[in-house]
Write a protein that holds these residues in place. Structure first.
Motif, PDB file in Angstrom:
ATOM      1  N   VAL A  77      33.291  10.504  68.963  1.00 37.48           N
ATOM      2  CA  VAL A  77      33.961  11.748  69.337  1.00 37.48           C
ATOM      3  C   VAL A  77      34.056  12.743  68.179  1.00 37.48           C
ATOM      4  O   VAL A  77      33.748  13.936  68.362  1.00 37.48           O
ATOM      5  N   PRO A  78      34.469  12.348  66.955  1.00 35.01           N
ATOM      6  CA  PRO A  78      34.491  13.334  65.857  1.00 35.01           C
ATOM      7  C   PRO A  78      33.123  13.952  65.604  1.00 35.01           C
ATOM      8  O   PRO A  78      33.025  15.140  65.260  1.00 35.01           O
ATOM      9  N   SER A  79      32.066  13.172  65.784  1.00 34.66           N
ATOM     10  CA  SER A  79      30.723  13.704  65.601  1.00 34.66           C
ATOM     11  C   SER A  79      30.395  14.751  66.663  1.00 34.66           C
ATOM     12  O   SER A  79      29.767  15.781  66.361  1.00 34.66           O
ATOM     13  N   LEU A  80      30.821  14.510  67.912  1.00 32.86           N
ATOM     14  CA  LEU A  80      30.596  15.485  68.977  1.00 32.86           C
ATOM     15  C   LEU A  80      31.341  16.784  68.694  1.00 32.86           C
ATOM     16  O   LEU A  80      30.802  17.879  68.914  1.00 32.86           O
ATOM     17  N   TYR A  81      32.572  16.661  68.221  1.00 32.47           N
ATOM     18  CA  TYR A  81      33.326  17.861  67.867  1.00 32.47           C
ATOM     19  C   TYR A  81      32.619  18.631  66.753  1.00 32.47           C
ATOM     20  O   TYR A  81      32.466  19.859  66.828  1.00 32.47           O
ATOM     21  N   ARG A  82      32.224  17.925  65.737  1.00 31.65           N
ATOM     22  CA  ARG A  82      31.631  18.566  64.557  1.00 31.65           C
ATOM     23  C   ARG A  82      30.306  19.245  64.883  1.00 31.65           C
ATOM     24  O   ARG A  82      30.034  20.361  64.426  1.00 31.65           O
ATOM     25  N   ASN A  83      29.473  18.575  65.667  1.00 35.26           N
ATOM     26  CA  ASN A  83      28.114  19.072  65.903  1.00 35.26           C
ATOM     27  C   ASN A  83      27.977  19.959  67.139  1.00 35.26           C
ATOM     28  O   ASN A  83      26.996  20.717  67.239  1.00 35.26           O
ATOM     29  N   PHE A  84      28.949  19.870  68.075  1.00 35.13           N
ATOM     30  CA  PHE A  84      28.789  20.621  69.313  1.00 35.13           C
ATOM     31  C   PHE A  84      30.047  21.410  69.702  1.00 35.13           C
ATOM     32  O   PHE A  84      30.003  22.638  69.786  1.00 35.13           O
ATOM     33  N   TYR A  85      31.156  20.721  69.953  1.00 34.27           N
ATOM     34  CA  TYR A  85      32.322  21.376  70.527  1.00 34.27           C
ATOM     35  C   TYR A  85      32.894  22.462  69.615  1.00 34.27           C
ATOM     36  O   TYR A  85      33.322  23.523  70.095  1.00 34.27           O
ATOM     37  N   ASP A  86      32.928  22.214  68.300  1.00 36.97           N
ATOM     38  CA  ASP A  86      33.514  23.179  67.373  1.00 36.97           C
ATOM     39  C   ASP A  86      32.554  24.296  66.982  1.00 36.97           C
ATOM     40  O   ASP A  86      32.919  25.197  66.229  1.00 36.97           O
ATOM     41  N   LYS A  87      31.328  24.223  67.498  1.00 36.09           N
ATOM     42  CA  LYS A  87      30.377  25.317  67.288  1.00 36.09           C
ATOM     43  C   LYS A  87      30.392  26.209  68.519  1.00 36.09           C
ATOM     44  O   LYS A  87      30.218  25.730  69.640  1.00 36.09           O
ATOM     45  N   GLN A  88      30.592  27.499  68.308  1.00 37.20           N
ATOM     46  CA  GLN A  88      30.684  28.414  69.431  1.00 37.20           C
ATOM     47  C   GLN A  88      29.358  28.521  70.169  1.00 37.20           C
ATOM     48  O   GLN A  88      28.288  28.370  69.578  1.00 37.20           O
ATOM     49  N   PHE A  89      29.470  28.787  71.469  1.00 39.00           N
ATOM     50  CA  PHE A  89      28.282  29.057  72.265  1.00 39.00           C
ATOM     51  C   PHE A  89      27.799  30.458  71.929  1.00 39.00           C
ATOM     52  O   PHE A  89      28.484  31.448  72.184  1.00 39.00           O
ATOM     53  N   GLN A  90      26.618  30.567  71.341  1.00 41.92           N
ATOM     54  CA  GLN A  90      26.108  31.841  70.859  1.00 41.92           C
ATOM     55  C   GLN A  90      25.407  32.577  71.998  1.00 41.92           C
ATOM     56  O   GLN A  90      24.259  32.300  72.329  1.00 41.92           O
ATOM     57  N   THR A  91      26.093  33.540  72.562  1.00 38.48           N
ATOM     58  CA  THR A  91      25.523  34.268  73.690  1.00 38.48           C
ATOM     59  C   THR A  91      24.335  35.132  73.280  1.00 38.48           C
ATOM     60  O   THR A  91      23.474  35.428  74.106  1.00 38.48           O
ATOM     61  N   HIS A  92      24.279  35.517  72.022  1.00 35.80           N
ATOM     62  CA  HIS A  92      23.162  36.381  71.624  1.00 35.80           C
ATOM     63  C   HIS A  92      21.835  35.630  71.650  1.00 35.80           C
ATOM     64  O   HIS A  92      20.772  36.239  71.680  1.00 35.80           O
ATOM     65  N   GLN A  93      21.882  34.288  71.683  1.00 31.63           N
ATOM     66  CA  GLN A  93      20.653  33.528  71.794  1.00 31.63           C
ATOM     67  C   GLN A  93      20.155  33.498  73.233  1.00 31.63           C
ATOM     68  O   GLN A  93      18.996  33.172  73.484  1.00 31.63           O
ATOM     69  N   VAL A  94      21.044  33.815  74.168  1.00 31.03           N
ATOM     70  CA  VAL A  94      20.674  33.818  75.575  1.00 31.03           C
ATOM     71  C   VAL A  94      20.214  35.197  76.014  1.00 31.03           C
ATOM     72  O   VAL A  94      19.231  35.346  76.722  1.00 31.03           O
TER      73      VAL A  94
END
Length: 374
Positions: free
Chosen positions: A174-191
């Motif tokens: 779980v800490p790894s998921l937070y660090r690598n995914f959940y705590d990184k914002q979804f970058q809409t400018h990439q979409v």
């Protein structure tokens, strides 16, 4: 952390499906499930650091148990908080062996089918009823009931973990998921277009407005055409709907207009139809009996089978002494409908059917939340 759309704004719903976290069972800490912000527009959708979330994977120790006729309620503690989980019982409409299988039927090698089925049912029953202190894993949707958040399970199981191997693996994951995914914002400018530089603004909200208006057009079309069921791809070949979906709003910027153009693959158009149908599902206008995107959509007001299931439930149960005086409560009707028709029914759909039956004088509400049949 700050969202791309500010503290008071949320990611437009048309873009939710582009965030892979939205499609996953998110392994959030219970503390975060209890605290994350709910969408202002669509109930049942929540946001963690701009990521849209509706489904979670909860893992912890059972600290409270309660049993009802059709479900168990377990209080689950993961060390950060406690959340209530509603876990439906696996009730089979017909007890006993499946049709065509005798109690003594065997296959080559001497395997007794009836005996194996009995053992399987015993195993399922054993793993569905948990005691305080057991470890449980629950996958389901976040719901709000009487002002309290809970998880309504789509699947759950007791975790046999005598040497704590599973729990340790979870603590590391779980800490790894937070660090690598959940705590990184979804970058809409990439979409969106890389050079559009859309900001927090009005332009992206126009995309959601377009989906909302398309949903209204679809609703009118379904009613006028007296359609009972359909596939999304069938709507996409209706000229009037496709033409409307392809036409940008007059107030849209050139960047959003370009985003809404179907292009060579029509991906944006399909996405817009999918978003419009999601809005209709949230309103209870249409629904699916399964969660696959290519599953047939049923029009709630036209589904005679669902109407009959709910009406029969009220008619039959109101004959029982328990319900004779006040009638059947909505939650009882909702539970029976899910058991008899589809576990994917929502309360909005059932409420819509009840309103339809009441307007047709098939049932009457005796008091708030109670219904009886004539």
């Amino acid at each position: 952390m700050h969202s791309d759309f500010g503290n008071d704004e949320e990611l437009p719903s048309l873009l939710w499906g582009l965030d892979p976290i939205f499609s996953a069972y998110t392994k959030l800490y219970i503390k975060d499930i209890l605290e994350i912000k709910e969408s202002k527009h669509i109930p049942g959708i929540f946001f963690y650091n701009s990521h849209p979330i509706s489904k979670v994977d909860v893992f912890g120790t059972v600290v409270l148990t309660r049993e009802k006729d059709h479900f168990y309620t377990y209080g689950v503690d993961d060390g950060t908080g406690v959340i209530s989980c509603t876990c439906w019982k696996n009730i089979r409409p017909n007890e006993g062996l499946p049709t065509g299988i005798s109690a003594h039927q065997t296959v080559s090698g001497g395997l007794n089918i009836a005996e194996q089925l009995r053992k399987l049912q015993e195993h399922e029953q054993k793993n569905s009823k948990l005691d305080i202190g057991d470890v449980i894993q629950v996958r389901g949707q976040i719901k709000v009931f009487r002002g309290q958040r809970e998880v309504v399970a789509q699947s759950y199981s007791k975790v046999d973990d005598p040497v704590f191997a599973v729990q340790i693996a979870r603590m590391l994951e779980v800490p790894s998921l937070y660090r690598n995914f959940y705590d990184k914002q979804f970058q809409t400018h990439q979409v969106l277009e890389n050079d559009s530089h859309l900001s927090r603004g009005q332009e992206v909200s126009n995309v959601s407005v377009q989906a909302e208006r398309l949903s209204e057009k679809i609703s009118d079309f379904l009613q006028e055409s007296n359609i009972e069921n359909f596939y999304q791809r069938e709507l996409e070949i209706v000229d009037s709907l496709t033409a409307f979906a392809s036409k940008p709003l007059p107030s849209s910027s050139s960047a959003v207009q370009e985003y809404l153009e179907p292009g060579t693959t029509g991906r944006q158009i399909r996405s817009l139809f999918r978003e419009a149908l999601l809005l209709l599902q949230q309103k209870g206008v249409v629904f699916q009996k399964a969660t696959r995107p290519d599953e047939v959509y049923l029009v709630t007001d036209k589904d005679k089978v669902l109407h009959k299931v709910i009406l029969n439930t009220i008619q039959e149960d109101c004959k029982r002494e328990k319900y004779a005086e006040k009638g059947c409560h909505f939650l009882h009707i909702f539970t029976c409908a899910r058991q008899a028709y589809s576990p994917y029914l929502t309360s909005t759909i059932v409420k819509r059917v009840l309103d339809k039956l009441e307007s047709g004088s098939d049932i009457v509400s005796t008091m708030e939340g109670y219904y009886t049949a004539f």
